[in-house]
Each structure stands twice: as structure tokens, then as C-alpha cells.
Design a protein around this motif. Structure first.
Motif, PDB file in Angstrom:
ATOM      1  N   LEU A 139      29.519  32.733 -25.879  1.00 60.20           N
ATOM      2  CA  LEU A 139      28.830  31.685 -26.640  1.00 60.20           C
ATOM      3  C   LEU A 139      28.631  32.005 -28.125  1.00 60.20           C
ATOM      4  O   LEU A 139      28.830  31.130 -28.973  1.00 60.20           O
TER       5      LEU A 139
ATOM      6  N   SER B  58      33.419  25.910 -21.987  1.00 61.77           N
ATOM      7  CA  SER B  58      32.085  26.527 -21.951  1.00 61.77           C
ATOM      8  C   SER B  58      31.091  25.716 -21.138  1.00 61.77           C
ATOM      9  O   SER B  58      30.000  26.217 -20.817  1.00 61.77           O
ATOM     10  N   LEU B  59      31.426  24.479 -20.835  1.00 65.33           N
ATOM     11  CA  LEU B  59      30.520  23.617 -20.066  1.00 65.33           C
ATOM     12  C   LEU B  59      30.874  23.575 -18.585  1.00 65.33           C
ATOM     13  O   LEU B  59      30.307  22.779 -17.826  1.00 65.33           O
TER      14      LEU B  59
ATOM     15  N   HIS C 165      24.194  24.790 -22.646  1.00 70.89           N
ATOM     16  CA  HIS C 165      24.525  26.171 -22.278  1.00 70.89           C
ATOM     17  C   HIS C 165      23.324  26.846 -21.595  1.00 70.89           C
ATOM     18  O   HIS C 165      23.498  27.637 -20.650  1.00 70.89           O
TER      19      HIS C 165
ATOM     20  N   LEU D 217      30.020  33.938 -19.731  1.00 73.65           N
ATOM     21  CA  LEU D 217      29.715  32.797 -20.596  1.00 73.65           C
ATOM     22  C   LEU D 217      28.749  33.223 -21.694  1.00 73.65           C
ATOM     23  O   LEU D 217      28.921  32.853 -22.865  1.00 73.65           O
ATOM     24  N   ARG D 218      27.733  34.013 -21.323  1.00 78.27           N
ATOM     25  CA  ARG D 218      26.757  34.466 -22.308  1.00 78.27           C
ATOM     26  C   ARG D 218      27.440  35.259 -23.427  1.00 78.27           C
ATOM     27  O   ARG D 218      27.076  35.150 -24.596  1.00 78.27           O
TER      28      ARG D 218
ATOM     29  N   ALA E 112      25.768  21.479 -16.505  1.00 78.91           N
ATOM     30  CA  ALA E 112      25.634  21.263 -17.952  1.00 78.91           C
ATOM     31  C   ALA E 112      25.016  19.918 -18.273  1.00 78.91           C
ATOM     32  O   ALA E 112      24.269  19.779 -19.251  1.00 78.91           O
TER      33      ALA E 112
END
Length: 670
Positions: free
Chosen positions: A472, A455-456, A504, A468-469, A513
Motif C-alpha cells: 500500500l 489492491s481492492l 484498504h 497488501l499492507r 472493500a
């Protein structure tokens, strides 16, 4: 004579006996130089010893007076929190109690026989059972153990002091038992108690007294092949020309041939005469005799090979069936119902073969295994977690190293970096302990680390940022669920999670990040970890409560196996010998679910069945004759019991072996 007269007299003698034992132990310590190191410990015990011994003994005797079993332990039902783990520390106590009780039994065997018969007659039962005697030595051994256990001395000193007290207590009890028998004779019931149940015997007495009688050792057992040779020799002796001596009409018929119906009939008669077999079990074995006789006509190895599948089947069925005390036990009824179909299959076979018996044996093993597993179903999950709990520290180090490798070079901010190295390690390890090392829960917790790192990763375009949104919320939910699983306080989770969400937010704005100018986090010292405590407090508490304070004591204790009522196992206590360790390993590896054992644990003899074995063979669950009786043991406890002759498999004294030994004795004229 009042039924409570003997118990009432014992209650009045409890105080004088306690004071007498106090003085006798002191005299023993003063008289024997080898006991001098125990004097300091005895001084700590001496002040309250008599009162503690008397109080415990009175409570036990009063329970017996009420008709209860003074040593009965409440059935352990339900989950892990209700089980009392028998570890090496508990096993040490059991050896001490067994030694004290056996010393008194050996000195007063005749008197205890009469007292036991008296209480058996009062209860209207034909056979005197040890637990029905409210004055048995085990009660006094428990009172002695209690008086030492409540003192500030350590476990090893308690054990040694019990051995010192064994002789004096046995002599003092002998005087009381002699006086009790005199009371019975004065009441004109001496002849009754001497003869009551004379034809009855304890079905397990043969095993428990095998060591003292020299029976049961492997070197002294007969074999079918040896029996056949002895019969050949007996039949080939020259017969005298004189008139034959008159033969007792009740005596068994002499052997005619070593093969065929003569020897087989005699052997099977002895099997069916085994006093340990309940009537329904004898009826089942009698039905199987039809198939066995048919097999003997075509298979010459049957009466030569003791490992023949036929004998293995009879031994397995008998050993399982004789573990039960009542013919209406639901587990025995279910097993006999299953065996009826298998026996019919063998009887209906026109020419049964060894392979057919082997196939039936495999199905019998599977049935016993399944039945035992059903008995342990409610505890197996908890006990598996208990066994895995022992590997917690090892797994913690392994997972920490793995996570360090995973996050090396990852753009993690300092708080999240530390969170994964500490708190999340506990989340993964706790999942492994609760659900298993390869469980879905543990694997999901491990995969969360990869998900955090992934995710990073800086999104390449708006489509990646949108993906990604969408991911999360699921990731944060997984992290929160993991924190909840170990009850991690908000103060220890919120800073790391807030920091992660800040990273994020940077990624969603198109920024990296981690600020390029920020200092990379360093690996924290493992010794200064603030990892939270595990939520699995049941496992931890049980392990802490039962943690042995004397892990090396078994390596130095010498127990006289001739004084302990079990089959001898001399090799297992040779602690310095590689052969002893190898023998213990083989014995543990040979344990199978469904097998029955006779063992001395928690201060009393139990007949119990293995119902569960942990993956690492570090824990076993035994189920007693009462279907709800649960006895979890550690591997170290089992090794200790074996090394001290306090556990034996029922199959070690098989019905076939007994029959062979009896026939060999008949040939010797004994």
C-alpha cells in the motif's frame, strides 16, 4: 555622396508614401468590382493604416541605417518555449509578404540591381546580397503586413488586402527606386553600381528564378542519355568541304565521342564550374574525378544513367556543401573532413565500382543524418512533445474508454471511481505527451490502475493481508506522484485517496472493500468531466497561439506561381484533385533528415536543413545556416508553402543536372 543619403531620403518619404498608398488602395477597391467584398474590412483598417505603415517602415529603415538587418529575427535557442512555430496561419502571412515583395522586385529589377550593388560596394563585398539592401521591397511588404495585422480584420481579409495593395505599392516604390538611381548617377557612381559584382551571382538565384525563366521544370530538363544521343547526332552531321571557320581559342573543345574521356571531361568541367560551390567543395569534387574517370572505363552506364550511384553521390555532397555560406562553418569543416577519408577510399581503389560508390553514398547519408540530429538534440524532445500534444484529445478518449473497461465491476468507491475516470486519465495522457505513447512513464501510469484494482481484492488469509499492507505505501506514493505530475490540487485528490485508504482499512480488518449495501458508481458523463488542466502549459500555449484561424483558406487561394521566385510545382495546388493530395503525401513521405531546402518563412528567404521529423510527420524542425537558428514547422505549413511555390529542395537543382542542361544548351548553340 553620404552612405546614408538614400536611406535618409526614404525616411523622409515614409509619410507621403503611406498616405499615397492609402489613397491608391482605396482607388483600387473602388475601381475593381471583385474587390467590393473587401470594402467593409478596409473601412476598419483605413483609420490607422497610414500611421501604422509609416511607423513600422521608419523603424525598419532606421535599423538599416544603423547597419543592422531590419528583417533579422533573433536566433531561437533552447527549449520549446523559445521556438516560434510556423503553422498554416504563419505560412499564409508569408505567401502574402512574398507576393507583395515579388511584385515590386519584378517592376524594379534593374533599379534594385544598382541599389544593391551600391550597398555591396559600401560593404566591400563582391556580390550584392538581397539582405544587404536596406531599401529592398521586403521591408515595405513587412510594413504593409504590420499595418493590416494590427487591425481588427481577419487573416483572410488581411491576405486579400495585401494582394490588392501589391500593385499600387510596386508602382510607388518604382518611382522611389528610379529617383534613387538618378541620385547615384548624379553622384557619378552610376557606372560603378551598374558593373559592380557583374561576374558574381547569387548562388540560389537560379532556383528562385527558375519559374519565371521556365527552367527547372521536369519536362524541360535534359538527361545523360539524351545528351549522348544529341552528341551522336552532332558528330554524324556531314562536314562541308570548305575551309573551316576560325575557332575562338577560348571556346570549349567540341565533343569527340559520347563516351570516354571527352564527354565525361566536359561534363565534369561544368560541374566544377557551378558558382554555388565553395572552393573547398570544388577541391573535394575534383579529387573524386580520378575515381569517376576510372569507373567510366569499366562501366558504360555511367554516361547513360542519371540515377547512377556516382552522380547521386556527387549531387548529395554538392547539395549539402553548397548550403553553407562560409568555408569556416564548423559543420562544413566537419563534413569535409569526413569526406576526405571517403574520397581517399575511392581514389585508392584500383577498379572502383558502382557498388563502392553506393556504399560511400550510404555512409554520406548516415553522416549528414547524424550531423543534423545533433543540431536538433536540444529541441527534439520538446518538439516531439508538441507533436504528441496534438493527439491529446484522441488519446484522452482512448484512455478513458480503456479505464472504463478496466474498472467495470471493480469494487471501487464512488470518489475513486470518478478519480480514475477523470484525473488519472489526465495523468496518463500527460505522461504520453511528455515522454511518448510507449514510454515507461506512460506505461507505469497505466499499470497503476491495475494496481489500484488489485489492491481492492479481498485477502484470503493473514499472509495476503500482510502482503497488501506492504504494497500500500508504494501504491499511494505512485498515486501522489501522478497527481503531482499534473499539479492536481489537494482538494481534488484527497477525497478520493482518503476513500481508497478507507477501503484498504476494511480489507485489512477482514471486511470486503465495498460495503455490500453500497450503490455501485455509474460512469460520469464525459462532457461534464472536471479533469484538471495539463501541466504541459508550454505545448498548449504554443498550439493555442499558433492555432490557424483559416484552416480552409489554402483550399481556395490561387497564387500566381510565375510571380513567386521558386521552382514551379503546379500539381500541388490543385486542391480538388486526388492526384494533388497524393503528390503532397509523397512529397511529405519523401522528406529525410539532413536534406537542405530553400524556403520563404517568417517573411524572408531561408536556407535550412531538416534536423528532426516527428513520428506522425506532423511537425518538422529545420536548422538554418546559423547553427543555432531553429525553425519548427507544422505539416500543414509545409504543404501550404509547397502548394504556393515557396519551398524547394537544393537537390532539385543538382550540379549534375545543371551540367547536363548547360551542355545541351552548348549543342544548341546557346
Amino acid at each position: 555622396m553620404h552612405p546614408h543619403h538614400l536611406i535618409d531620403h526614404a525616411l523622409t518619404e515614409a509619410g507621403p508614401l503611406a498616405r499615397e498608398l492609402l489613397n491608391l488602395v482605396q482607388d483600387e477597391l473602388d475601381a475593381q468590382p471583385q474587390y467590393f467584398p473587401l470594402r467593409d474590412g478596409w473601412r476598419k483598417v483605413r483609420g490607422n493604416f497610414a500611421a501604422d505603415f509609416e511607423g513600422k517602415l521608419i523603424s525598419l529603415l532606421q535599423a538599416g541605417r544603423r547597419g543592422e538587418d531590419p528583417l533579422h529575427r533573433p536566433l531561437q535557442i533552447g527549449g520549446l518555449e523559445s521556438l516560434s512555430l510556423v503553422d498554416e496561419h504563419q505560412a499564409l502571412q508569408d505567401v502574402a509578404i512574398a507576393h507583395v515583395a515579388q511584385a515590386a522586385e519584378e517592376m524594379s529589377r534593374a533599379e534594385l540591381h544598382q541599389i544593391g550593388n551600391f550597398y555591396a560596394a559600401l560593404r566591400g563585398i563582391a556580390r550584392a546580397r538581397e539582405r544587404d539592401n536596406p531599401l529592398r521591397p521586403a521591408l515595405y511588404a513587412h510594413a504593409l503586413h504590420h499595418a493590416l495585422a494590427v487591425s481588427p480584420v481577419g487573416a483572410q481579409a488581411q491576405y486579400e488586402l495585401m494582394r490588392v495593395a501589391a500593385g499600387p505599392l510596386a508602382r510607388a516604390l518604382n518611382r522611389q527606386y528610379v529617383a534613387a538611381c538618378a541620385t547615384l548617377h548624379a553622384a557619378n557612381i552610376g557606372d560603378m553600381v551598374a558593373s559592380h559584382g557583374r561576374t558574381q551571382s547569387d548562388p540560389l538565384a537560379h532556383q528562385r528564378l527558375a519559374a519565371a525563366r521556365g527552367i527547372g521544370s521536369r519536362s524541360g530538363q535534359g538527361t545523360l542519355d539524351g545528351l549522348s544521343r544529341r552528341v551522336d547526332a552532332a558528330n554524324s552531321r556531314p562536314q562541308g568541304l570548305g575551309a573551316a571557320a576560325p575557332r575562338d581559342p577560348n571556346a570549349p573543345a567540341p565533343f569527340v565521342r559520347t563516351t570516354g574521356p571527352d564527354m565525361l571531361s566536359r561534363l565534369y568541367d561544368q560541374i566544377l564550374a557551378d558558382p554555388r560551390l565553395l572552393p573547398p567543395l570544388k577541391a573535394l569534387l575534383a579529387r573524386l574525378q580520378i575515381a569517376v574517370v576510372r569507373l567510366a572505363r569499366a562501366d558504360a552506364t555511367l554516361l547513360r544513367r542519371q540515377d547512377h550511384p556516382t552522380w547521386s553521390l556527387l549531387n548529395r555532397v554538392a547539395a549539402h556543401g553548397m548550403a553553407f555560406e562560409r568555408v569556416d562553418d564548423p559543420r562544413l569543416v566537419e563534413f569535409l573532413r569526413f569526406m576526405e577519408a571517403e574520397a581517399q577510399l575511392l581514389v585508392d581503389a584500383p577498379t572502383p565500382t558502382a557498388m563502392l560508390f553506393q556504399q560511400v553514398l550510404a555512409r554520406v547519408d548516415a553522416q549528414i543524418d547524424q550531423q543534423a540530429r545533433q543540431s536538433s538534440a536540444q529541441n527534439a524532445v520538446a518538439l516531439a512533445a508538441l507533436e504528441r500534444g496534438q493527439q491529446r484529445n484522441e488519446w484522452r478518449e482512448l484512455i478513458r474508454e480503456q479505464i472504463d473497461h478496466q474498472i467495470a465491476g471493480a469494487p471501487l468507491a464512488p470518489r475513486m471511481h470518478r478519480f480514475l475516470q477523470t484525473a488519472w486519465v489526465e495523468v496518463i495522457v500527460s505522461a504520453m505527451v511528455r515522454h511518448g505513447r510507449e514510454s515507461q512513464e506512460a506505461l507505469a501510469a497505466m499499470e497503476t490502475v491495475d494496481a489500484v484494482i488489485d489492491s481492492l481484492t479481498t485477502p484470503r488469509d493473514s499472509a495476503d493481508r500482510e502482503a497488501l499492507r506492504m504494497r500500500l505505501p508504494v501504491l499511494i506514493e505512485r498515486l501522489m506522484a501522478g497527481c503531482d505530475s499534473i499539479q492536481l490540487p489537494d482538494a481534488k485528490r484527497e477525497p478520493a485517496l482518503t476513500e481508497l485508504m478507507g477501503q484498504h482499512a476494511r480489507l485489512l480488518r477482514g471486511q470486503p472493500a465495498l460495503d455490500p449495501g453500497a450503490r455501485r458508481p455509474t460512469r460520469p458523463d464525459a462532457t461534464s468531466s472536471n479533469a484538471p488542466a495539463s501541466a504541459d502549459e508550454i505545448v498548449r500555449r504554443l498550439m493555442e497561439e499558433r492555432d490557424s484561424q483559416v484552416p480552409s483558406h489554402w483550399l481556395s487561394v490561387d497564387v500566381d506561381r510565375g510571380e513567386l521566385p521558386t521552382v514551379p510545382v503546379q500539381l500541388y495546388n490543385e486542391h480538388d484533385s486526388p492526384d494533388a493530395r497524393a503528390a503532397l503525401q509523397r512529397w511529405i513521405d519523401g522528406l529525410q533528415i539532413g536534406r537542405w531546402f530553400h524556403m520563404f518563412i517568417q517573411g524572408d528567404w531561408h536556407t535550412a536543413q531538416i534536423a528532426w521529423i516527428g513520428e506522425g510527420h506532423q511537425f518538422m524542425l529545420f536548422v538554418g545556416r546559423e547553427a543555432e537558428e531553429r525553425m519548427p514547422l507544422t505539416r500543414r505549413a509545409l504543404e501550404a508553402l509547397l502548394a504556393n511555390g515557396l519551398i524547394t529542395a537544393l537537390e532539385d537543382d543538382s550540379v549534375v543536372q545543371r551540367a547536363v542542361d548547360t551542355l545541351m544548351s552548348d549543342l544548341d548553340g546557346g
